[in-house]
Design a protein around this motif. Structure first.
Motif, mmCIF file in Angstrom:
data_model
loop_
_atom_site.group_PDB
_atom_site.id
_atom_site.type_symbol
_atom_site.label_atom_id
_atom_site.label_comp_id
_atom_site.label_asym_id
_atom_site.label_seq_id
_atom_site.Cartn_x
_atom_site.Cartn_y
_atom_site.Cartn_z
ATOM 1 N N TYR A 93 0.803 -1.228 0.000
ATOM 2 C CA TYR A 93 0.000 0.000 0.000
ATOM 3 C C TYR A 93 0.833 1.273 0.000
ATOM 4 C CZ TYR A 93 -0.028 1.241 5.050
ATOM 5 O OH TYR A 93 0.309 1.644 6.314
ATOM 6 N N THR A 94 2.117 1.205 0.361
ATOM 7 C CA THR A 94 2.921 2.433 0.287
ATOM 8 C C THR A 94 3.780 2.479 -0.982
ATOM 9 O OG1 THR A 94 4.895 1.686 1.507
ATOM 10 C CG2 THR A 94 3.041 2.472 2.821
ATOM 11 N N ALA A 95 3.452 1.651 -1.962
ATOM 12 C CA ALA A 95 4.194 1.661 -3.232
ATOM 13 C C ALA A 95 3.495 2.554 -4.244
ATOM 14 C CB ALA A 95 4.291 0.243 -3.791
ATOM 15 N N TYR A 96 4.257 3.015 -5.221
ATOM 16 C CA TYR A 96 3.680 3.748 -6.334
ATOM 17 C C TYR A 96 3.393 2.772 -7.469
ATOM 18 C CZ TYR A 96 2.860 7.627 -9.527
ATOM 19 O OH TYR A 96 2.279 8.503 -10.399
ATOM 20 N N THR A 97 2.871 3.280 -8.556
ATOM 21 C CA THR A 97 2.673 2.506 -9.780
ATOM 22 C C THR A 97 3.948 1.747 -10.137
ATOM 23 O OG1 THR A 97 1.187 4.227 -10.470
ATOM 24 C CG2 THR A 97 1.978 2.767 -12.184
ATOM 25 N N PRO A 98 3.839 0.493 -10.515
ATOM 26 C CA PRO A 98 5.045 -0.336 -10.718
ATOM 27 C C PRO A 98 5.818 -0.052 -12.007
ATOM 28 C CG PRO A 98 3.056 -1.609 -11.143
ATOM 29 C CD PRO A 98 2.599 -0.289 -10.624
ATOM 30 N N TYR A 99 6.333 1.151 -12.134
ATOM 31 C CA TYR A 99 7.120 1.472 -13.321
ATOM 32 C C TYR A 99 8.504 0.823 -13.274
ATOM 33 C CZ TYR A 99 3.635 4.987 -14.614
ATOM 34 O OH TYR A 99 2.476 5.602 -14.982
ATOM 35 N N GLN A 100 9.038 0.597 -12.063
ATOM 36 C CA GLN A 100 10.349 -0.056 -11.936
ATOM 37 C C GLN A 100 10.105 -1.531 -11.643
ATOM 38 O OE1 GLN A 100 13.288 1.090 -12.576
ATOM 39 N NE2 GLN A 100 12.820 3.284 -12.809
ATOM 40 N N ALA A 101 10.076 -2.310 -12.706
ATOM 41 C CA ALA A 101 9.598 -3.688 -12.590
ATOM 42 C C ALA A 101 10.405 -4.521 -11.595
ATOM 43 C CB ALA A 101 9.614 -4.351 -13.964
ATOM 44 N N GLU A 102 11.716 -4.296 -11.517
ATOM 45 C CA GLU A 102 12.553 -5.170 -10.679
ATOM 46 C C GLU A 102 12.146 -5.133 -9.207
ATOM 47 O OE1 GLU A 102 13.802 -3.233 -13.015
ATOM 48 O OE2 GLU A 102 15.341 -4.296 -14.165
ATOM 49 N N ILE A 103 11.648 -3.968 -8.757
ATOM 50 C CA ILE A 103 11.261 -3.891 -7.346
ATOM 51 C C ILE A 103 9.749 -3.776 -7.202
ATOM 52 C CG2 ILE A 103 13.395 -3.121 -6.246
ATOM 53 C CD1 ILE A 103 12.485 -0.245 -6.739
ATOM 54 N N VAL A 294 -0.799 -5.400 -17.234
ATOM 55 C CA VAL A 294 0.422 -6.102 -16.835
ATOM 56 C C VAL A 294 0.599 -7.290 -17.771
ATOM 57 C CG1 VAL A 294 1.568 -7.405 -15.013
ATOM 58 C CG2 VAL A 294 0.188 -5.395 -14.432
ATOM 59 N N GLY A 295 1.818 -7.466 -18.240
ATOM 60 C CA GLY A 295 2.099 -8.589 -19.123
ATOM 61 C C GLY A 295 3.247 -9.427 -18.587
ATOM 62 N N ALA A 296 3.209 -10.706 -18.922
ATOM 63 C CA ALA A 296 4.308 -11.592 -18.545
ATOM 64 C C ALA A 296 5.405 -11.494 -19.603
ATOM 65 C CB ALA A 296 3.805 -13.034 -18.455
ATOM 66 N N THR A 297 6.634 -11.605 -19.162
ATOM 67 C CA THR A 297 7.776 -11.602 -20.071
ATOM 68 C C THR A 297 8.921 -12.358 -19.388
ATOM 69 O OG1 THR A 297 9.189 -10.215 -21.454
ATOM 70 C CG2 THR A 297 8.642 -9.347 -19.286
ATOM 71 N N VAL A 298 10.113 -12.217 -19.924
ATOM 72 C CA VAL A 298 11.269 -12.828 -19.258
ATOM 73 C C VAL A 298 12.333 -11.758 -19.005
ATOM 74 C CG1 VAL A 298 10.946 -15.128 -20.227
ATOM 75 C CG2 VAL A 298 12.288 -13.429 -21.483
ATOM 76 N N ASP A 299 13.184 -12.021 -18.043
ATOM 77 C CA ASP A 299 14.262 -11.061 -17.800
ATOM 78 C C ASP A 299 15.490 -11.466 -18.611
ATOM 79 O OD1 ASP A 299 15.589 -13.045 -16.397
ATOM 80 O OD2 ASP A 299 15.896 -11.850 -14.596
ATOM 81 N N LYS A 300 16.596 -10.741 -18.391
ATOM 82 C CA LYS A 300 17.758 -10.964 -19.247
ATOM 83 C C LYS A 300 18.351 -12.368 -19.064
ATOM 84 C CE LYS A 300 21.046 -9.005 -16.005
ATOM 85 N NZ LYS A 300 21.827 -7.852 -15.597
ATOM 86 N N SER B 462 15.875 -9.177 -13.367
ATOM 87 C CA SER B 462 16.624 -7.988 -13.754
ATOM 88 C C SER B 462 16.444 -7.693 -15.234
ATOM 89 C CB SER B 462 18.111 -8.197 -13.439
ATOM 90 O OG SER B 462 18.839 -7.044 -13.799
ATOM 91 N N ARG B 463 16.153 -6.423 -15.528
ATOM 92 C CA ARG B 463 16.037 -5.968 -16.920
ATOM 93 C C ARG B 463 15.075 -6.856 -17.699
ATOM 94 N NH1 ARG B 463 19.807 -1.393 -18.221
ATOM 95 N NH2 ARG B 463 20.877 -1.201 -16.231
ATOM 96 N N LEU B 464 13.819 -6.663 -17.432
ATOM 97 C CA LEU B 464 12.807 -7.477 -18.101
ATOM 98 C C LEU B 464 12.678 -7.049 -19.553
ATOM 99 C CD1 LEU B 464 11.042 -7.168 -14.873
ATOM 100 C CD2 LEU B 464 11.020 -9.392 -15.992
ATOM 101 N N ASP B 465 12.316 -8.017 -20.369
ATOM 102 C CA ASP B 465 12.232 -7.780 -21.804
ATOM 103 C C ASP B 465 10.889 -7.127 -22.148
ATOM 104 O OD1 ASP B 465 12.181 -7.845 -24.548
ATOM 105 O OD2 ASP B 465 12.976 -9.887 -24.702
ATOM 106 N N GLU B 466 10.901 -5.797 -22.213
ATOM 107 C CA GLU B 466 9.654 -5.067 -22.457
ATOM 108 C C GLU B 466 9.215 -5.183 -23.907
ATOM 109 O OE1 GLU B 466 9.635 -1.144 -20.846
ATOM 110 O OE2 GLU B 466 10.362 -1.828 -18.886
ATOM 111 N N VAL B 467 10.181 -5.329 -24.788
ATOM 112 C CA VAL B 467 9.845 -5.448 -26.208
ATOM 113 C C VAL B 467 9.077 -6.747 -26.451
ATOM 114 C CG1 VAL B 467 10.783 -5.641 -28.539
ATOM 115 C CG2 VAL B 467 11.814 -4.052 -26.889
ATOM 116 N N LEU B 468 9.568 -7.816 -25.854
ATOM 117 C CA LEU B 468 8.879 -9.103 -25.970
ATOM 118 C C LEU B 468 7.467 -8.982 -25.390
ATOM 119 C CD1 LEU B 468 8.972 -12.238 -26.525
ATOM 120 C CD2 LEU B 468 9.645 -12.472 -24.124
#
Lengths: 444, 481
Positions: A93-103, A294-300, B462-468
């Protein structure tokens, strides 16, 4: 009290770093003639203890009813303890809009799950992260349909919640669209013949609600056909979200958009807000719908994760070309809804059945009163309309016992004089209903 | 982490629905079968698994209660706990919106007084608390402007919007049928007066101005700006996103603003909830009060009531009365800090922003080097040129140091923008530690740029793939076949 931690020494040191000698120097850009000496009209500061006392007094000035027999767009349901515990976590509840996905994976995943549950419940393929409320969700869907089709007319069933119709009217006026309202028949459902007459090639969308404001279940499947034949899109609302636990959702019979109020899912009545607007749609509209997704994706490293996606739809990228200006939504209310739905699971159907039992029991009890009768013939969920000899006196009698009676429909439907709209949820006991019947049988 | 659907197992549930104390009825005689749904596929989880699922999700989320959150333009100040406690009183939470007014006198008094307080703080004639968020307030305000000119039988086509504005501004204008025209900023970051003069005609309905603007700079020529707009019969709209910069110092109403929207979740300490609920009150000058949305609250003697008898109103913007429970929290904040506390909040917010600006100035480019208000805007240009480290990288690296990043790449007129808003609730120690982190990252960018470019190193992903995510959108989970 205030919430600023600086000591006098801190302030002096910081001023020295900045190179000013007083706090006033920091406000030099404000022209002297516009400087304010003192904010007027604000009472003196309070300690925390005093604050609690003042606000408790205000809360006590309200008279909490013992029982509420009105729904009409806001529904009293039991909220499982887990909901409050989760939404009270400060990480949420004390978070902002999730623009920084990692946190922000917590709220992002929770909203992704919410979107999935809502899409399923409404019988559609996609749902967004929430709108302000049911009414504005419906209005935004209507505006979107008009913009997508370059048509300028919107048809609204007269059986849609009157306040929703007002909001649709406001948004439509601002965009230069016209509105036509379709009457209801003796069944309480939309008059399909009248709809046929009103439909032409300028109609962007047909708006219905099922259950509608009278509690009546609409025949959405056949309305969809009628609308689609003229190239209009179908926007279907609903009243109490728990109805979706048992009723065929509009998305399953071809509605293009399903919008409505999500308050019933784990959010308190709160005197009208905050609630959450549910916005679900066919997949083909995914790149046009308003609000966050919100969409699912993968990280690096190839790990699953979640991000806000398709943001090129939204105002902060698209600016004046966006189809909506919505930014903040009702994320915490959507989180509550998600937790609620996950907690109930398949029991949502059982809950809906209990709502039907209670409603039938209340309706039958009231119909035993002298001069009371049903107004509409079509099936209902947990609300219904009865005609009675004197609605005002009825509500007065109940009010004297601390009970909120039915909603007087005449306010918005002059032709429905002497009628009341009642609602029964799982929160009303048999004893309550029997008591209501006893009160209404008695002479004043 | 698994999804709630992936831990679901048929036959479990977290909540037992109470048994019915009235006779059960057969559903199909009551509701025709064609209206009933075939299946209901919701998660089936035990209570303990549900709690662990969401609790573990919460541990993957960052909030103000966990650490410094200097997100520019968002005013992530501390959310006082007393506000949460009183807003949870059953007298506020359990009230149905359609109870007769006599049952809700406490709520009505609170709303009425809140409107009065906001009028005093902002110098406006009247306020509505109906809009659900800032952007909703904007839409309400622009609709009132539209109605105002409609009633005057004037057709005005344009709305002027500075190049520093929030994206909601042009979107709000466009949604009310106006064409939006971009107004340039001058070299000081303020309104380019000559450009304004050339654009301001009798075809312009309003100028939407954020003051201080999104560079954190107060519009020095505000009197002139207001005069140019008003001379052509136009209206001055104020985006109150940055209201934390001037509480008790000046008032938009006195500066010539005709309409202003606020964000209670920014300025008045209500929590942002991971993206809402907010609340976006709109204040107007006397000439616009007739157009406020309905219903409005009226006070007769000591009794409050709702009324929709305002024929010139734009109408209704949402159901019921607004995000009432958010208003309770903001009201509580105003009552607890009082007028002096509001003024002190602004003073400390501005002090903190200037302190950060001075401390970081040697290390990052500062495109507009003057006293700022509640936030300051740097550019990461130097780091890009020196080592190819971008603002995104700096932001991600800050996460490893335990901070929420500032707002980045906004405002659009600053390349590689880094917009820092510390708010008043942070201590000098917190600010110092944050500045040290920023300085350390500036050094890392030179000495070990890869470490910055690969950040964050400490998060579950870390560094999610936004393009995907955008190319192959997956916004709803589907069972694997």
């Amino acid at each position: 009290m205030d919430y600023c931690p600086h000591t006098t020494q801190d302030i002096i040191q910081m001023q020295a770093v900045i190179g000013v000698t007083s706090l006033d120097d920091l406000f030099a850009d404000i022209p002297q003639k516009f400087r304010l000496k003192q904010i007027p009209n604000i009472p003196a500061a309070l300690s925390e203890q005093q604050t609690v006392a003042v606000l408790s007094d205000l809360a006590r000035k309200n008279k909490l009813p013992q029982l509420t027999l009105t729904g009409a767009g806001a529904y009293h349901h039991f909220i499982p303890a887990v909901v409050g515990h989760i939404i009270s976590r400060a990480e949420f509840y004390t978070a902002y809009t999730p623009y920084q996905a990692e946190i922000s994976q917590g709220i992002l995943q929770a909203i992704y799950e919410y979107q999935t549950m809502i899409a399923h419940l409404t019988g559609t393929e996609i749902a967004n992260a929430s709108m302000y409320d049911g009414a504005s969700a419906m209005a935004e869907a209507a505006v979107l349909c008009a913009k997508m089709s370059n048509r300028t007319k919107i048809i609204v069933a007269g059986s849609v919640h009157p306040e929703y119709r007002q909001v649709v009217r406001t948004y439509s006026w601002a965009n230069g669209y016209t509105i036509a309202e379709i009457p209801y028949t003796a069944s309480g459902q939309l008059d399909q013949a009248a709809l046929q007459n009103e439909l032409d090639n300028q109609v962007a969308a047909v708006l219905v609600q099922s259950p509608n404001f009278f509690g009546v279940i609409e025949d959405v499947a056949s309305i969809v056909d009628v609308a689609h034949k003229k190239g209009a899109l179908l926007i279907a609302g609903f009243t109490d979200g728990t109805a979706l636990g048992i009723l065929q959702p509009a998305g399953a019979v071809g509605a293009d958009f399903v919008v409505g109020e999500g308050q019933s899912f784990g959010n308190p009545l709160n005197y009208g807000g905050p609630y959450l607007g549910i916005f679900a749609a066919r997949e083909k509209f995914m790149r046009r719908i308003p609000g966050r997704l919100v969409g699912a994706t993968v990280d690096k490293n190839g790990k699953r994760g979640f991000v806000l996606t398709l943001q090129t739809r939204e105002q902060h990228i698209r600016r004046e070309k966006a189809t909506s200006n919505i930014c903040s939504n009702e994320a915490l209310c959507a989180l509550a809804a998600g937790v609620y739905l996950a907690a109930l699971g398949k029991n949502l159907r059982k809950l809906a059945e209990i709502n039907i039992y209670k409603t039938q029991y209340l309706k039958n009890k009231l119909l035993q009163l002298k001069g009371w009768r049903e107004v509409f013939t079509a099936p209902i969920y947990n609300e219904f309309v009865l005609r009675c000899p004197n609605p005002r006196l009825t509500n007065e009698k109940l009010k004297n016992e601390g009970i909120i009676g039915g909603y007087e429909l005449q306010k918005y439907y002059p032709e429905l004089e002497n009628t009341l709209l009642f609602c029964a949820t799982e929160m009303i006991s048999k004893e309550d209903i029997d008591r209501v019947a006893t009160i209404l049988k008695s002479r004043v | 982490m698994d999804l709630i659907f992936e831990i679901s197992k048929g036959g479990r549930n977290a909540v037992d629905v109470s048994a019915s104390d009235v006779p059960s009825v057969k559903i199909e005689p009551v509701i025709d079968k064609k209206y009933l749904r075939a299946e209901l596929d919701l998660p089936e989880v035990a209570e303990i698994d549900l709690i662990r699922h969401y609790t573990n999700l919460s541990r993957r989320n960052f909030g103000v209660d966990l650490g410094f959150y200097p997100l520019g333009s968002c005013t992530m100040k501390y959310n006082p706990k007393v506000n949460e406690n009183v807003a949870a009183l059953p007298g506020f939470t359990e009230m149905h919106p359609y109870v007769p007014a006599e049952f809700a006198q406490g709520n009505l008094q609170l709303i009425y007084e809140m409107q009065q307080y906001l009028c005093g703080i902002f110098g406006m004639a009247e306020f509505t608390l109906q809009p659900a968020a800032g952007a909703h307030g904007e839409l309400t305000g622009i609709m009132m402007i539209k109605k105002y000119f409609e009633n005057k039988d004037q057709k005005r086509r344009f709305i002027l919007i500075p190049d520093t504005a929030h994206g909601t501004n042009p979107a709000s204008g466009a949604l009310c049928g106006f064409d939006t025209v971009t107004l340039r900023s001058n070299s000081e970051g303020g309104v380019d007066i000559e450009h304004l003069q050339s654009l301001m005609t009798e075809d312009v309905a309003a100028l939407m101005l954020t003051n201080p603007n999104t560079l954190g700079l107060f519009e020095r020529n505000i009197e002139k700006v207001a005069q140019i707009v008003h001379d052509k019969g136009g209206l001055l709209y104020g985006d109150g996103a940055n209201a934390n910069a001037f509480l008790g110092k000046t008032r938009p109403g006195d500066l010539g603003f005709d309409v202003i929207h606020l964000n209670l979740h920014k300025t008045f300490s209500t929590p942002h909830g991971g993206g809402g609920p907010g609340s976006g009150p709109v204040g107007v000058a006397a000439k616009l009060t007739d157009y406020l949305p309905i219903p409005r609250i009226v006070k007769k003697k000591q009794e409050y009531n709702w009324s929709d008898k305002f024929p010139d109103s734009i109408g209704r913007m949402r159901s019921f009365y607004g995000n009432f429970n958010v208003v309770v929290k903001a009201y509580t904040y105003i009552r607890s800090v009082g007028a002096e506390g509001l003024t002190r909040a602004t003073e400390m917010a501005v002090l903190n922003a200037n302190y950060i600006k001075e401390k970081l100035k040697p290390y990052f480019d500062l495109p507009y080097d003057r006293v700022c208000m509640h936030e300051c805007v740097f550019s990461g240009k130097r780091q890009v040129a020196e080592s190819g480290v971008h603002t995104t990288d700096i932001a991600k690296r800050l996460i490893d140091y335990g901070y929420h990043p500032p707002t980045v790449y906004f405002p659009l007129i600053v390349p590689e923008a880094i917009m820092i808003e510390p708010t008043e609730t942070e201590s000098k120690e917190t600010l110092d530690a944050f500045c040290e982190a920023m300085i350390a990252i500036a050094a890392e960018a030179k000495e070990n740029p890869d470490c910055v470019k690969n950040a964050p190193l400490t998060t579950p992903v870390s560094r999610l793939d936004e393009v995907l995510a955008a190319r192959k959108p997956d916004v709803c989970w589907k069972k694997a076949d």
